[in-house]
Design a protein around this motif. Structure first.
Motif, PDB file in Angstrom:
ATOM      1  N   ALA A 428       0.827  -1.206   0.000  1.00 16.31           N
ATOM      2  CA  ALA A 428       0.000   0.000   0.000  1.00 16.31           C
ATOM      3  C   ALA A 428       0.865   1.261   0.000  1.00 16.31           C
ATOM      4  O   ALA A 428       0.521   2.264  -0.643  1.00 16.31           O
ATOM      5  CB  ALA A 428      -0.920  -0.005   1.217  1.00 16.31           C
ATOM      6  N   ARG A 429       2.003   1.211   0.686  1.00 18.28           N
ATOM      7  CA  ARG A 429       2.876   2.391   0.725  1.00 18.28           C
ATOM      8  C   ARG A 429       3.475   2.673  -0.644  1.00 18.28           C
ATOM      9  O   ARG A 429       3.556   3.826  -1.076  1.00 18.28           O
ATOM     10  CB  ARG A 429       3.978   2.171   1.769  1.00 18.28           C
ATOM     11  CG  ARG A 429       4.787   3.432   2.083  1.00 18.28           C
ATOM     12  CD  ARG A 429       5.614   3.197   3.328  1.00 18.28           C
ATOM     13  NE  ARG A 429       6.730   2.331   3.056  1.00 18.28           N
ATOM     14  CZ  ARG A 429       7.976   2.766   2.831  1.00 18.28           C
ATOM     15  NH1 ARG A 429       8.239   4.058   2.835  1.00 18.28           N
ATOM     16  NH2 ARG A 429       8.946   1.920   2.600  1.00 18.28           N
ATOM     17  N   ARG A 430       3.893   1.635  -1.335  1.00 13.84           N
ATOM     18  CA  ARG A 430       4.446   1.835  -2.679  1.00 13.84           C
ATOM     19  C   ARG A 430       3.385   2.360  -3.640  1.00 13.84           C
ATOM     20  O   ARG A 430       3.653   3.248  -4.452  1.00 13.84           O
ATOM     21  CB  ARG A 430       5.026   0.516  -3.205  1.00 13.84           C
ATOM     22  CG  ARG A 430       6.298   0.075  -2.522  1.00 13.84           C
ATOM     23  CD  ARG A 430       7.014  -0.975  -3.361  1.00 13.84           C
ATOM     24  NE  ARG A 430       6.135  -2.123  -3.625  1.00 13.84           N
ATOM     25  CZ  ARG A 430       6.094  -3.218  -2.889  1.00 13.84           C
ATOM     26  NH1 ARG A 430       6.880  -3.323  -1.829  1.00 13.84           N
ATOM     27  NH2 ARG A 430       5.284  -4.209  -3.206  1.00 13.84           N
ATOM     28  N   ARG A 431       2.170   1.812  -3.522  1.00 15.69           N
ATOM     29  CA  ARG A 431       1.110   2.268  -4.414  1.00 15.69           C
ATOM     30  C   ARG A 431       0.732   3.718  -4.138  1.00 15.69           C
ATOM     31  O   ARG A 431       0.445   4.492  -5.070  1.00 15.69           O
ATOM     32  CB  ARG A 431      -0.121   1.365  -4.240  1.00 15.69           C
ATOM     33  CG  ARG A 431      -1.271   1.685  -5.186  1.00 15.69           C
ATOM     34  CD  ARG A 431      -0.827   1.647  -6.622  1.00 15.69           C
ATOM     35  NE  ARG A 431      -1.921   1.966  -7.534  1.00 15.69           N
ATOM     36  CZ  ARG A 431      -1.755   2.333  -8.789  1.00 15.69           C
ATOM     37  NH1 ARG A 431      -0.511   2.442  -9.296  1.00 15.69           N
ATOM     38  NH2 ARG A 431      -2.789   2.585  -9.565  1.00 15.69           N
ATOM     39  N   LEU A 435       0.854   6.983  -6.843  1.00 14.08           N
ATOM     40  CA  LEU A 435      -0.303   7.844  -7.125  1.00 14.08           C
ATOM     41  C   LEU A 435      -0.070   9.300  -6.730  1.00 14.08           C
ATOM     42  O   LEU A 435      -0.989  10.118  -6.819  1.00 14.08           O
ATOM     43  CB  LEU A 435      -1.545   7.299  -6.399  1.00 14.08           C
ATOM     44  CG  LEU A 435      -2.037   5.924  -6.864  1.00 14.08           C
ATOM     45  CD1 LEU A 435      -3.157   5.433  -5.959  1.00 14.08           C
ATOM     46  CD2 LEU A 435      -2.512   5.982  -8.313  1.00 14.08           C
ATOM     47  N   GLY A 436       1.149   9.627  -6.334  1.00 15.60           N
ATOM     48  CA  GLY A 436       1.470  11.016  -5.995  1.00 15.60           C
ATOM     49  C   GLY A 436       0.907  11.466  -4.664  1.00 15.60           C
ATOM     50  O   GLY A 436       0.457  12.619  -4.521  1.00 15.60           O
ATOM     51  N   LYS A 438       2.476  12.053  -1.884  1.00 15.39           N
ATOM     52  CA  LYS A 438       3.299  13.039  -1.164  1.00 15.39           C
ATOM     53  C   LYS A 438       2.859  14.465  -1.463  1.00 15.39           C
ATOM     54  O   LYS A 438       2.729  15.300  -0.562  1.00 15.39           O
ATOM     55  CB  LYS A 438       4.773  12.848  -1.534  1.00 15.39           C
ATOM     56  CG  LYS A 438       5.442  11.673  -0.853  1.00 15.39           C
ATOM     57  CD  LYS A 438       6.933  11.676  -1.132  1.00 15.39           C
ATOM     58  CE  LYS A 438       7.631  10.553  -0.378  1.00 15.39           C
ATOM     59  NZ  LYS A 438       9.098  10.568  -0.617  1.00 15.39           N
ATOM     60  N   THR A 439       2.624  14.761  -2.734  1.00 15.34           N
ATOM     61  CA  THR A 439       2.221  16.121  -3.101  1.00 15.34           C
ATOM     62  C   THR A 439       0.859  16.474  -2.527  1.00 15.34           C
ATOM     63  O   THR A 439       0.653  17.578  -2.003  1.00 15.34           O
ATOM     64  CB  THR A 439       2.180  16.250  -4.631  1.00 15.34           C
ATOM     65  OG1 THR A 439       3.448  15.863  -5.177  1.00 15.34           O
ATOM     66  CG2 THR A 439       1.847  17.673  -5.040  1.00 15.34           C
ATOM     67  N   VAL A 440      -0.067  15.529  -2.596  1.00 12.84           N
ATOM     68  CA  VAL A 440      -1.416  15.786  -2.070  1.00 12.84           C
ATOM     69  C   VAL A 440      -1.381  15.977  -0.563  1.00 12.84           C
ATOM     70  O   VAL A 440      -2.036  16.879  -0.011  1.00 12.84           O
ATOM     71  CB  VAL A 440      -2.364  14.637  -2.466  1.00 12.84           C
ATOM     72  CG1 VAL A 440      -3.753  14.859  -1.876  1.00 12.84           C
ATOM     73  CG2 VAL A 440      -2.447  14.500  -3.973  1.00 12.84           C
ATOM     74  N   VAL A 441      -0.610  15.145   0.117  1.00 12.26           N
ATOM     75  CA  VAL A 441      -0.529  15.245   1.574  1.00 12.26           C
ATOM     76  C   VAL A 441       0.135  16.557   1.986  1.00 12.26           C
ATOM     77  O   VAL A 441      -0.275  17.193   2.970  1.00 12.26           O
ATOM     78  CB  VAL A 441       0.233  14.033   2.144  1.00 12.26           C
ATOM     79  CG1 VAL A 441       0.462  14.197   3.630  1.00 12.26           C
ATOM     80  CG2 VAL A 441      -0.536  12.750   1.876  1.00 12.26           C
TER      81      VAL A 441
END
Length: 473
Positions: A428-431, A435-436, A438-441
């Motif tokens: 789940a972490r890799r997926r 899906l980007g 980091k930027t959303v968070v």
């Protein structure tokens, strides 16, 4: 002649008799009491029938009601510390309206003789620390507030002769939760609420005090048999399933609210929360390593329907085969929006329980042959994809997190789910990275820093998990 002389003599003799003093009676007169008065300055009692000295066991109603109806004012001798210089307010009213004629202010109001900029800075900072979603209107000097418990409030500023009146009204939601938030906000208005101290004592959890009280009550029930607790948990989950499957909107909402309570160990206990969490994630209550009667049999069909309902509300925003709502706001769509938020809360609670259950070794002295959190999360991810077709649950949660500016409560719950999944499953972490996430968070973190403390804390946890080299736990 003789008669006239006789008459004169008689009258003269009568006058002499009248002039003689009468014989004084020798009997003594009765004694009479003598009254004396001394002026004394004694205070009059409050009641004619009451005593002068007050009994400490008697309630002084007059002073009680005077204190209850009095509106606290900011002390002029010790002015409240100004936070407008240190905090950037999200609210800048252009002017204040006078109180309309024949408009009685609510009991939940305060009149403060202070600067407008200072008052709005206090309110804005309190909303951030309490994680209240606020929509400010600078034209009318009002704010629409929504809490994480879906309590809707209206805050208004009025211009009065004694200062600025701050009024808070409940528009929808739980009245008990409203009074809890109302106390904090009105304290912030008069300068009695310290945001830094509140964040240090309670963190992002507003109910931490009430949770500790409930835990003390739940500790009294630890003596009962584990099999009875498992049976009661199964019955409660079946009742929630029955509410979810009804056609009435209020019944469905009540069913999801029941699941929110059942998956919260602070309100129901660890055993009940563990069973409900496995039902939500796997649709099964087997292989939990809990003590239960060998003769106890239950149908897991309702558990599968609960899991499908939760996933359908999160990914498709509907229950069953109903149409997805994308048009104008309607009553049913508003109801689906509330159900979507409750479904996210149920999923966030369930993932948090599974994560903490594996790390906690103090619940029992016997090892439990239960499924590990990594296996549970990976099975949940695959099952979620099958239920919704080609939609991934991770992608749905990241998309919901990207709407932090409009719906910070849903974004906070989505960040909590993403963090639990990424910490439990390396897949789940890799997926999420692909899906980007980091930027959303990071964008959601900026929103949380300005307006929402809970969102800020959850985003920091997700960033720490995504930046870690590898999750081998």
């Amino acid at each position: 002649m003789d008669e006239s002389l006789r008459k004169q003599q008689n009258s003269k003799q009568q006058d002499e008799n009248d002039s003689k003093p009468r014989a004084v009676s020798m009997q003594p007169e009765p004694s009479k009491p003598e009254f004396r008065s001394v002026p004394m300055s004694v205070p009059r009692p409050m009641s004619v029938a009451g005593p002068v000295t007050r009994n400490p066991d008697v309630i002084d109603k007059e002073s009680y009601f005077n204190l209850a109806f009095s509106k606290p004012q900011a002390k002029k001798s010790e002015p409240a510390q100004k936070i407008s210089d240190d905090v950037q307010s999200n609210w800048a009213p252009r002017g204040l309206r006078p109180v309309p004629a024949f408009y009685p202010l609510e009991r939940s109001s305060r009149v403060v003789d202070d600067e407008l900029s200072e008052i709005v800075a206090r309110v804005s900072e309190a909303n951030r620390v309490l994680s209240i979603h606020a929509i400010y209107c600078n034209e009318t000097a009002t704010a629409s507030l929504t809490t994480a418990e879906n309590v809707e409030m209206q805050l208004s500023l009025w211009k009065t002769a004694g200062g600025i009146a701050v009024e808070l009204q409940r528009r929808n939601g739980d009245s008990i939760a409203f009074h809890r938030y109302c106390g904090y906000l009105l304290d912030a208005v008069v300068g009695d609420f310290d945001p830094a101290e509140h964040a240090e004592n309670h963190g992002e959890q507003l109910d931490v005090i009430y949770s500790k009280k409930i835990q003390r009550l739940l500790s009294l029930e630890n003596g009962k048999e584990a099999a009875t607790e498992v049976e009661n948990a199964i019955i409660a989950i079946e009742i929630a399933h029955g509410l979810l499957m009804k056609d009435r909107m209020d019944a469905r909402q009540l069913g999801l609210e029941s699941l929110c309570l059942l998956t919260d160990p602070n309100k129901t206990g660890d055993t009940t929360a563990l069973i409900a969490s496995n039902v939500v994630l796997l649709g099964s209550a087997q292989d939990l390593g809990l003590e239960q009667d060998d003769d106890m049999m239950f149908d897991e069909g309702p558990f599968q329907e609960i899991r499908q309902t939760i996933l359908s509300l999160i990914q498709l925003r509907r229950i069953g085969d109903a149409d997805e709502f994308d048009g104008a706001l309607t009553e049913e769509e508003e109801h689906i929006t509330i159900l979507h938020n409750l479904a996210l809360a149920v999923l966030a609670n369930a993932l948090d329980v599974i994560e903490k259950e594996e790390a906690d070794e103090e619940l029992t002295s016997k090892p439990r042959a239960r499924t590990c959190s990594e296996t549970i999360c990976e099975n949940f991810l695959s099952d979620a994809t099958e239920v919704s077709g080609d939609k991934e649950i991770i992608k749905t949660l990241i998309t919901e997190l990207g709407k932090a500016g409009d719906k910070p409560h849903n974004a906070c719950l989505s960040a909590k789910c993403i963090g639990s999944l990424c910490r439990a499953s390396e897949k789940a972490r890799r997926r999420a990275k692909e899906l980007g996430a980091k930027t959303v968070v990071q964008t959601a973190l900026e929103v949380g820093t300005r307006t929402h403390l809970k969102l800020e804390k959850e985003c920091e946890k997700v960033i720490t998990t995504l930046n870690s080299p590898r999750n081998d736990e």
